[in-house]
Design an enzyme around this catalytic site. Sequence first.
Site, PDB file in Angstrom:
ATOM      1  N   LYS A   1      68.923 -43.595  29.894  1.00 47.58           N
ATOM      2  CA  LYS A   1      70.211 -44.055  29.347  1.00 47.58           C
ATOM      3  C   LYS A   1      70.924 -42.911  28.611  1.00 47.58           C
ATOM      4  O   LYS A   1      72.136 -42.741  28.720  1.00 47.58           O
ATOM      5  CB  LYS A   1      70.009 -45.241  28.392  1.00 47.58           C
TER       6      LYS A   1
ATOM      7  N   ASN B   1      58.756 -58.085  29.341  1.00 42.61           N
ATOM      8  CA  ASN B   1      58.744 -56.947  28.413  1.00 42.61           C
ATOM      9  C   ASN B   1      59.410 -57.301  27.101  1.00 42.61           C
ATOM     10  O   ASN B   1      59.262 -56.607  26.117  1.00 42.61           O
ATOM     11  CB  ASN B   1      59.514 -55.776  29.027  1.00 42.61           C
TER      12      ASN B   1
ATOM     13  N   PHE C   1      75.423 -51.886  35.979  1.00 42.01           N
ATOM     14  CA  PHE C   1      74.169 -52.402  35.412  1.00 42.01           C
ATOM     15  C   PHE C   1      72.941 -51.925  36.178  1.00 42.01           C
ATOM     16  O   PHE C   1      71.840 -51.961  35.639  1.00 42.01           O
ATOM     17  CB  PHE C   1      74.128 -53.940  35.493  1.00 42.01           C
TER      18      PHE C   1
ATOM     19  N   TYR D   1      62.612 -45.001  29.866  1.00 45.02           N
ATOM     20  CA  TYR D   1      63.768 -45.867  30.143  1.00 45.02           C
ATOM     21  C   TYR D   1      64.941 -45.455  29.247  1.00 45.02           C
ATOM     22  O   TYR D   1      66.054 -45.206  29.701  1.00 45.02           O
ATOM     23  CB  TYR D   1      63.394 -47.338  29.907  1.00 45.02           C
TER      24      TYR D   1
ATOM     25  N   SER E   1      72.200 -48.503  26.062  1.00 49.50           N
ATOM     26  CA  SER E   1      71.208 -49.150  25.211  1.00 49.50           C
ATOM     27  C   SER E   1      71.181 -48.475  23.852  1.00 49.50           C
ATOM     28  O   SER E   1      71.423 -47.269  23.736  1.00 49.50           O
ATOM     29  CB  SER E   1      69.835 -49.009  25.875  1.00 49.50           C
TER      30      SER E   1
ATOM     31  N   ARG F   1      65.021 -57.191  14.504  1.00 50.84           N
ATOM     32  CA  ARG F   1      65.866 -56.697  15.583  1.00 50.84           C
ATOM     33  C   ARG F   1      67.217 -57.412  15.539  1.00 50.84           C
ATOM     34  O   ARG F   1      67.365 -58.426  14.884  1.00 50.84           O
ATOM     35  CB  ARG F   1      65.195 -56.956  16.949  1.00 50.84           C
TER      36      ARG F   1
ATOM     37  N   LEU G   1      68.500 -56.317  44.896  1.00 49.65           N
ATOM     38  CA  LEU G   1      67.626 -57.482  44.684  1.00 49.65           C
ATOM     39  C   LEU G   1      66.176 -57.109  44.387  1.00 49.65           C
ATOM     40  O   LEU G   1      65.271 -57.902  44.609  1.00 49.65           O
ATOM     41  CB  LEU G   1      67.685 -58.451  45.891  1.00 49.65           C
ATOM     42  N   SER G   2      65.955 -55.883  43.860  1.00 52.43           N
ATOM     43  CA  SER G   2      64.562 -55.475  43.581  1.00 52.43           C
ATOM     44  C   SER G   2      64.009 -56.205  42.359  1.00 52.43           C
ATOM     45  O   SER G   2      62.809 -56.395  42.233  1.00 52.43           O
ATOM     46  CB  SER G   2      64.480 -53.957  43.368  1.00 52.43           C
TER      47      SER G   2
END
Length: 338
Positions: free
Chosen positions: A154, A199, A81, A150, A125, A232, A34-35
């Site tokens: 991945k 973001n 996830f 990030y 990703s 995108r 839950l962060s």
Amino acid sequence: MAKILVTGGAGYIGSHTCVELLNAGHEVIVFDNLSNSSEEALRRVQKLTNKSLVFVQGDIRNQSELDLVFQDHKIDAVIHFAGLKAVGESQQIPLTYFDHNITGSIQLIKAMEKASVFTLVFSSSATVYGEHSSSPYKEDFPLSMPNNNYGYTKLVIEQMLEKAAQADVRWSIALLRYFNPVGAHKSGEIGEDPQGTPNNLMPYVTQVAVGRREKLSIFGHDYPTKDGTCERDFIHVVDLAKAHVFAVINRLKQTGCRAWNIGTGMPISVLQIKETFEKVNGVEIPTIFVERRAGDLAAFYADATRAEQELGWKPQYSLEDMLADSWNWQKQNPNGYN
């Protein structure tokens, strides 16, 4: 039907995937610290599906918490996830990202091995392609160093999983390379609720629309694209969630490690998002153009043929659906889950 552990299942993509898993008749155990998510999302998932799930609050870096989940439940497969995902933040605190994403994944793989659970769907990703190839991106393109930490996590996790599968034939792993998830559940009950400044483009647009932010800044308008703004591959989060259900079913029958792009294959520009959002929802989005952002590619979109041929998955939702559903969620939940 399978019993599936979903790490990070209270997050944006995780919660939508739980809905699809429950609707498909699977049993779901969510493991989340839950962060950057909310237990409220899981309450709403259960309300939407009229089914219950098991929630265990825990951290994937904590081996004993993980081991306990595998001891308490006879798990068939894991959808992973859990991790930190803010690109900008990953540049400022790289070690925190390496710890959560890479170390956390190693602990999960160890716990799975110990419990003899070898079926895994990993939330990867499209950033693993780096920026040296050109769109549309295919799964057999060479991977290269992403321009942010990030994306780097991945890439490292993908490589680790491939090596684990080479070393032990019992592993069956799906690497799902997402492009740009947007939208929300049709009901408006669950959606994207970023903490702090968003973001991603879509929550920024909806927060401007709902009055939480003053205006949308578009980075650069002189790219070699149809209207000068970046293009995108935007995909509806419900389509993305369904891809996980297809991937789990595929992996429960196969072995080895296989990657699939999950996108629509349609390049959509930032300006097109703004203008279509205004048209579909009848809301004005005040906008300014600012300097290009370092590292932004002009165009970045998928070739998703492999997912259709091998998983039997293809996207169902249009751009208009994505934008209507995003607004429906934000309008009903102006402050997210708070």
